[in-house]
Scaffold this motif. Structure first.
Motif, PDB file in Angstrom:
ATOM      1  N   GLY A 261      25.380  -3.119  11.387  1.00 42.82           N
ATOM      2  CA  GLY A 261      24.755  -4.025  10.439  1.00 42.82           C
ATOM      3  C   GLY A 261      23.537  -3.497   9.717  1.00 42.82           C
ATOM      4  O   GLY A 261      22.870  -4.250   9.000  1.00 42.82           O
ATOM      5  N   PHE A 262      23.214  -2.218   9.854  1.00 39.09           N
ATOM      6  CA  PHE A 262      21.964  -1.725   9.274  1.00 39.09           C
ATOM      7  C   PHE A 262      22.076  -1.528   7.765  1.00 39.09           C
ATOM      8  O   PHE A 262      21.142  -1.824   7.029  1.00 39.09           O
ATOM      9  N   TRP A 263      23.196  -0.995   7.279  1.00 39.88           N
ATOM     10  CA  TRP A 263      23.389  -0.759   5.852  1.00 39.88           C
ATOM     11  C   TRP A 263      24.388  -1.765   5.310  1.00 39.88           C
ATOM     12  O   TRP A 263      25.472  -1.972   5.887  1.00 39.88           O
ATOM     13  N   THR A 264      24.061  -2.360   4.190  1.00 40.05           N
ATOM     14  CA  THR A 264      24.930  -3.358   3.578  1.00 40.05           C
ATOM     15  C   THR A 264      26.332  -2.801   3.372  1.00 40.05           C
ATOM     16  O   THR A 264      26.521  -1.760   2.732  1.00 40.05           O
ATOM     17  N   ASN A 265      27.311  -3.486   3.956  1.00 40.52           N
ATOM     18  CA  ASN A 265      28.748  -3.192   3.791  1.00 40.52           C
ATOM     19  C   ASN A 265      29.207  -1.892   4.440  1.00 40.52           C
ATOM     20  O   ASN A 265      30.384  -1.534   4.318  1.00 40.52           O
ATOM     21  N   TYR A 266      28.331  -1.197   5.147  1.00 39.76           N
ATOM     22  CA  TYR A 266      28.758   0.059   5.778  1.00 39.76           C
ATOM     23  C   TYR A 266      29.818  -0.219   6.840  1.00 39.76           C
ATOM     24  O   TYR A 266      30.831   0.501   6.928  1.00 39.76           O
ATOM     25  N   ASP A 267      29.620  -1.255   7.650  1.00 40.85           N
ATOM     26  CA  ASP A 267      30.575  -1.546   8.721  1.00 40.85           C
ATOM     27  C   ASP A 267      31.947  -1.862   8.147  1.00 40.85           C
ATOM     28  O   ASP A 267      32.975  -1.403   8.669  1.00 40.85           O
ATOM     29  N   ALA A 268      31.959  -2.652   7.060  1.00 32.73           N
ATOM     30  CA  ALA A 268      33.236  -2.988   6.428  1.00 32.73           C
ATOM     31  C   ALA A 268      33.899  -1.751   5.845  1.00 32.73           C
ATOM     32  O   ALA A 268      35.120  -1.555   5.975  1.00 32.73           O
ATOM     33  N   ALA A 269      33.101  -0.894   5.207  1.00 33.22           N
ATOM     34  CA  ALA A 269      33.656   0.344   4.651  1.00 33.22           C
ATOM     35  C   ALA A 269      34.238   1.209   5.760  1.00 33.22           C
ATOM     36  O   ALA A 269      35.308   1.821   5.595  1.00 33.22           O
ATOM     37  N   ALA A 270      33.547   1.275   6.899  1.00 31.99           N
ATOM     38  CA  ALA A 270      34.019   2.107   8.009  1.00 31.99           C
ATOM     39  C   ALA A 270      35.384   1.650   8.493  1.00 31.99           C
ATOM     40  O   ALA A 270      36.268   2.475   8.791  1.00 31.99           O
TER      41      ALA A 270
END
Length: 522
Positions: free
Chosen positions: A371-380
């Motif tokens: 959750g640290f970078w916006t949308n990074y988790d979803a992109a991953a």
């Protein structure tokens, strides 16, 4: 992956929009409450560098030199702050300081404080108090107070960029005596600067509580009390905005920005910032037998990902994927809008490279700070599926903090990096971060060892003062990095805020929030 499958995967990441009613307006303009998703463990201007602490820094510290985003949004104009002038004679810069500046503890700033701030003792010596400072002071050989209000900085080679470097983290001046009394850790918990606000209380797991500094050399800031309040969950930040508990909230999920846009009494502010998210490929034999030591497998990982489609789906047209690493628009004369990537998205080419590499399907572990970078988790999540289609087995592990993310073993690591250490010059992301003394090469979690060719070109680039030669060396250095491909830059970061009516906040293309001067009016 076809469009229907991609759409299903997007829905599975939870990117759904919602609606919210209007908010209750807060009445107290003497106190400003800013709800943030994260605070760092300390707010020392070097040891405490993080996206979470950067937003606080310019409110409690003043820089020697500052980038003037109010009058030049491009970020190419430097203006005096604690320094009133600077001039170069060969390898020596003479910095003239502002007279009568007060620290928050009542002491008057002197040239000795500035010389200590930039000293070998603190930043770049054999055993400095804050070793991370070496990255920002490369080439320094002498810093000396030569008068009550003058400091000399001598470098090993001529360096035309010292004023730009003083507009960064090393330009935040600290009081020598207090710093030495408190020690690095103590200073980070109870810092003293010369900025428009002074720290009354800091708890990284709770809040940063600041008050206006009555003796600030540039006049009083617009509010008497400024609080950065830790509210990790977006729902909590949004609810507090709606009830009037918070005046500004940071880090709105992109897919939920419409909640703010349809809320009466609130305004959405969005800004691309000079920072890029990335995934690092661990190119070292740690863990032993690491498959990513193979260059063809790293190439395959790049060509297996349709990053343009991911960025468009997650951010719309609000940011972009830099398909050519380090070819960033903020670098002006270094930027080539017509440049083409050497490893474009091509699933079949990726599969062929996987076969060529001899990869046997070993699990590749990707550490990501949740959750640290916006949308990074979803992109991953999307990227893991794209790699699976190319025959690459990646497991994304979402961890609760950076300390856990940095713990080995891992094959890939989520990071982000800034680009504005020298305004208008790609020195920071290409050489500062990736050089032998850069964080990616020297941290306990380091993921690569720079090649001899990279070091040779980089050293020449760092020393060059001729614009045309510097650009040519930049292109050579970038080409060598791309030959190795120790990672992938993903998108230019976005910062966003919801601000209640009655507050005018001018964002800058950094994660910092300048809540003073012409940047904040009520």
């Amino acid at each position: 992956m076809n469009r229907r499958e991609f759409g299903k995967l997007m829905m599975s990441t939870g990117l759904m929009a919602g609606m919210m009613p209007g908010l209750v307006l807060a009445a107290d303009t003497k106190e400003l409450n800013v709800a943030v998703e994260a605070l760092w463990q300390n707010i020392a201007p070097i040891n405490g560098i993080s996206n979470a602490s950067i937003r606080i820094f310019p409110n409690i510290y003043d820089r020697l030199v500052e980038i003037d985003y109010l009058n030049d949004p491009s970020g190419q104009t430097l203006v005096p702050r604690l320094a009133t002038g600077w001039e170069r004679n060969g390898k020596v810069w003479t910095i003239t300081l502002r007279d009568g500046v007060k620290f928050h503890n009542g002491e008057t700033m002197t040239a000795e404080d500035v010389a200590f701030t930039l000293s070998a003792e603190r930043l770049w010596g054999e055993e400095p108090y804050e070793p991370r400072g070496r990255t920002y002071t490369a080439g320094f050989v002498r810093v000396e107070a030569t008068g009550p209000l003058t400091v000399e900085i001598e470098t090993a080679d001529e360096d035309i960029n010292i004023p730009g470097k003083l507009s960064g983290f090393i330009g935040y001046v600290v009081p020598k005596a207090y710093y030495l009394e408190k020690g690095v850790d103590g200073f980070g918990q109870a810092p003293v600067g010369t900025g428009p606000y002074q720290v009354m209380r800091y708890r990284g797991n709770e809040a940063a509580r600041l008050e206006a500094f009555a003796d600030h050399w540039d006049g009083a800031p617009p509010v008497e009390r400024l609080n950065f309040l830790l509210v990790p969950e977006y729902a909590g930040r949004l609810a507090g905005l709606a009830t009037g508990e918070f005046d500004i909230i940071a880090s709105i999920p992109i897919d939920q920005e419409n909640q703010i846009e349809t809320m009466e009494g609130a305004n959405l502010i969005r800004k691309q910032v000079n920072n890029y998210t990335a995934v690092l490929f661990n190119t070292r034999n740690d863990p032993e037998g690491n498959p990513l030591q193979n260059q063809d497998l790293r190439y395959a990982m790049i060509q297996a990902i349709d990053m343009d489609a991911i960025v468009q789906a997650l951010f719309g047209g609000n940011t972009f994927f830099p398909s050519v690493p380090f070819n960033f628009p903020e670098y002006g004369k270094f930027y080539d809008a017509a440049a083409k990537p050497r490893l474009p998205y091509d699933l079949e080419a990726a599969r062929a490279l996987v076969a060529k590499s001899g990869y046997k399907g070993e699990k590749l572990i990707w550490h990501i700070t949740r959750g640290f970078w916006t949308n990074y988790d979803a992109a991953a999540e999307i990227m893991v599926e794209m790699w699976r289609e190319a025959g690459i087995n990646v497991e994304a592990q979402f961890l609760d903090n950076f300390q856990l993310a940095y713990e080995r073993p891992f094959h890939m690591l989520a990071v982000s990096g800034g680009t504005s250490f020298i305004p208008g010059d790609p020195y920071q992301p290409l050489w500062l971060d990736w050089s032998p003394t850069g964080v990616i090469s020297s941290a306990s979690w380091k993921t690569w060892d720079p090649t001899e060719r990279f070091v040779e070109i980089g050293a020449a680039y760092a020393k060059s003062t001729d614009p045309d030669e510097r650009k040519a060396l930049f292109l050579e250095l970038s080409d060598e990095w791309q030959r190795v491909t120790p990672g992938q830059y993903m998108w230019k970061s976005l910062a966003n805020w919801a601000v209640r009516d009655g507050i005018s906040f001018v964002p800058v293309p950094e994660f910092e929030m300048r809540l003073h001067g012409g940047y904040l009016t009520l």
